[in-house]
Design a protein around this motif. Structure first.
Motif, mmCIF file in Angstrom:
data_model
loop_
_atom_site.group_PDB
_atom_site.id
_atom_site.type_symbol
_atom_site.label_atom_id
_atom_site.label_comp_id
_atom_site.label_asym_id
_atom_site.label_seq_id
_atom_site.Cartn_x
_atom_site.Cartn_y
_atom_site.Cartn_z
ATOM 1 N N VAL A 392 11.983 6.113 5.106
ATOM 2 C CA VAL A 392 12.234 6.391 3.700
ATOM 3 C C VAL A 392 10.892 6.529 2.989
ATOM 4 C CG1 VAL A 392 13.232 5.537 1.552
ATOM 5 C CG2 VAL A 392 14.448 5.203 3.721
ATOM 6 N N ASP A 394 8.996 6.050 0.098
ATOM 7 C CA ASP A 394 9.255 5.226 -1.076
ATOM 8 C C ASP A 394 7.948 4.920 -1.810
ATOM 9 O OD1 ASP A 394 10.635 3.805 -2.920
ATOM 10 O OD2 ASP A 394 11.110 2.092 -1.634
ATOM 11 N N PRO A 421 14.619 8.112 -0.944
ATOM 12 C CA PRO A 421 15.331 6.867 -1.275
ATOM 13 C C PRO A 421 16.455 7.115 -2.274
ATOM 14 C CG PRO A 421 13.240 6.950 -2.436
ATOM 15 C CD PRO A 421 13.257 8.134 -1.520
ATOM 16 N N ARG A 436 10.180 1.687 5.287
ATOM 17 C CA ARG A 436 9.791 2.525 4.170
ATOM 18 C C ARG A 436 8.298 2.812 4.193
ATOM 19 N NH1 ARG A 436 14.417 0.349 2.855
ATOM 20 N NH2 ARG A 436 15.664 1.119 1.098
#
Length: 610
Positions: A392, A394, A421, A436
């Protein structure tokens, strides 16, 4: 001198001051929408089975002035004093309790005035005087007598109708209105109201269609230029027609809509044809539709509307109960759906209410870099099933960094692992377990020295020089709070802020990169071009073309040479401003020598001999 305490009353009682009558015309807006809505409600309460709206041709002396007559076949008006007795009406106690009928809707005509004709229905099959038989023993002044006379049979004579003409002064109690017999009143019973209004015929049609759309009785419209000679029955539609789920609750039919609201002010409550907007809940799903609620009122005395116009709900304890019930109705509709995709907040709220909704599946939108020009940002690809090695992205992905990172990720083969995200999914176990990328650090290597991108001395670097290599260090945060790093090679980055001027853009491209000038120009455009809507700025196309001219110059100068960048810039300017005026089949030579410019056009090419 102040009054003595004994001068004050020992108790007080609510009463209506006479000056209130003077403000009666201001209780409604006098718009055709309010008049039609209130009049149709009265027809329904009177037991009518149909309503007719007739528009007479406009008066030549007053443009857009329309004479409108609204007629019904209801029970009629037995006592005309009801018309001007505010707060009282002729409805049964049961109806008043069910609908909170306040007897004030007729005030929508107070500012315009009107003519009312009515023929009451006989009681138990007997005929009686109505308005036009033997007169009432009291003068019609707008003040209801203590005991109105009871209807009396007329020895077999047909019961007759009555007529009263009301001006604004009658509504305010400044003068009495005379009641006269009228055999032209609706037969065999019913009421007709006529009034003059300044309104365009298209506005009248729109108002009539809106009033009839969810009204429980058929409504006919006639007299408009586009109406059939014998009138037309206006279309009606079930207020909950498009509902995917219905439930009955306390005299209200709830209907759940999927993407049902097109505008913020779309009505959500239908009160027997009178529709209003209220704060019913809307629930958004993850990457799916929005679920909303509509309420069709059948018989709900607890639902109170603000009088007299009934355009808002009274904030009684019933309202939050109704909102809670409507929310649970949406939950049950989502529970019955095969793929509801609720947010974690919705899923837990439904679970706490004892309603099980399928949780959102492990799907996310693939990550793509953002462009500096918000007009040029496209939607992310559709959500897809996550691979086992999904990451992800992020962090605050500003366009210069995200564009460079996307190129590096594609070169390193990890681009397909990157996903955007979604805070609506935070709380689901599968989502919280995803690693992440929380930050990126770029290292620039020149010779034996490695520096952070922000420390690289672009101002002291000779024009056209390129670093030996670059690396991107991805900080990975895991669900347990630990962090690791992924290091990947990169061949370009931007050593400048996003908000810099185009002349200050400083791309870095490694010496071994095969990046082409047009590719770098596209990256510069995506990372930095932002349309200006300033009043003195040019159109978007002109701003884009000017920016791309400079981006191509920067890219060519860095990856090729200063001379090639100059040549490309001159070619671009010639194409944009000069080429279109040059002869098509005659070569043009332009020579620029210091401050002198010479232009020559070759002779026409000789034609071949026959």
């Amino acid at each position: 001198m102040s009054a003595s305490p004994s001068a004050f009353p020992r108790s007080i009682r609510a009463r209506i001051d006479n000056s209130t009558l003077e403000r009666v015309p201001r209780m409604f807006s006098a718009k055709i929408e309010d008049i039609l809505s209130e009049t149709l409600q009265n027809s329904r309460r009177a037991g009518a089975t149909r309503v007719d709206i007739h528009v007479q041709p406009r008066l030549p002396s007053t443009p857009n002035s329309q004479h409108i007559t609204i007629s019904d076949n209801g029970s009629g008006i037995a006592d005309p004093s009801i018309l001007l007795t505010y707060g009282r009406n002729g409805w049964s106690r049961e109806l008043v309790k069910r609908e909170d009928a306040a007897g004030m809707g007729f005030l929508s005509l107070a500012r315009l005035g009107c003519t009312v004709t009515s023929r009451p229905r006989s009681l138990n099959g007997r005929s009686y005087s109505g308005w036009g038989g033997e007169p009432h023993p009291h003068q019609f002044t707008g003040q209801r007598p203590a005991a109105p006379p009871a209807p009396r049979p007329l020895n077999g004579r047909p019961y007759s109708g009555g007529r009263v003409e009301l001006a604004p002064d009658h509504f305010t109690g400044k003068r009495p209105a005379a009641v006269a017999p009228c055999e032209q009143a609706p037969w065999p019973h019913g009421t007709s109201i006529s009034f003059l209004i300044v309104s365009h015929v298209l506005d009248i049609r729109r108002a009539a269609e809106a009033a009839a759309l969810h009204y429980p009785l058929p409504v006919t419209l006639s007299g408009l230029p586009d109406s059939p000679a014998d009138g037309e029955t206006l279309p009606r539609r079930d207020f909950l027609q498009d509902a995917v789920h219905r439930e009955a609750w306390h005299g209200i039919d709830f209907g759940v809509m999927v993407n049902g609201r097109k505008h913020f002010h779309d009505p959500t409550i239908n009160f027997h044809g009178h529709t209003i907007e209220t704060g019913f809940p809307e629930i958004s799903s993850v990457g799916g539709p929005t679920w909303s609620i509509r309420a069709d009122v059948r018989d709900c005395p607890d639902l109170e509307l603000v009088l007299p116009a009934r355009k808002q709900l009274v904030a009684t304890p019933f309202v939050p109960r109704m909102h809670e019930a409507s929310t649970h109705t949406i939950y049950r509709a989502m529970a019955a759906h095969p793929d509801p995709r609720p947010t974690y907040k919705t899923w837990t709220a439904a679970r706490d209410a004892g309603i099980h909704i399928r949780p959102a599946p492990p799907h996310l939108h693939p990550w793509r870099p953002r462009n500096a020009d918000w007009c040029n940002n496209h939607e992310d690809p559709a959500a897809e099933i996550l691979p086992l090695d999904a990451l992800v992205v992020d962090f605050e992905d500003e366009p210069p960094l995200s564009q460079a990172f996307w190129r590096a990720a594609q070169r390193a083969g990890i681009a397909e692992r990157l996903y955007r995200p979604d805070s609506d999914l935070a709380g689901y176990e599968w989502y919280d377990a995803l690693p992440r990328i929380t930050g990126i650090r770029v290292e620039v290597i020149a010779g034996e020295l490695s520096r952070a991108l922000e420390d690289y001395p672009t101002d002291d670097t000779p024009a056209g020089s390129r670093p030996d290599a670059m690396t991107m260090h991805l900080e990975i945060r895991h669900p347990d709070g630990s962090t690791t790093a992924i290091v990947t090679d990169a061949d370009m980055a931007f050593a400048c802020d996003q908000d810099c001027y185009v002349e200050e853009i400083a791309p870095l491209v490694s010496a071994s990169s095969n990046l082409q000038p047009f590719e770098l120009a596209d990256l510069i455009y995506s990372a930095f071009f932002c349309y200006s809507d300033d009043a003195e700025a040019n159109a978007w196309e002109t701003q884009r073309d000017d920016f791309m001219l400079e981006a191509n110059r920067i890219a060519t100068r860095l990856l090729c040479s200063e001379d090639e960048a100059t040549v490309d810039a001159i070619k671009e300017m010639v194409c944009r401003h000069i080429r279109w005026i040059a002869p098509r089949e005659r070569p043009v030579t332009i020579t620029i020598d210091r401050n002198e410019i010479s232009v020559s056009i070759a002779d026409t090419e000789p034609q071949e001999a026959a």
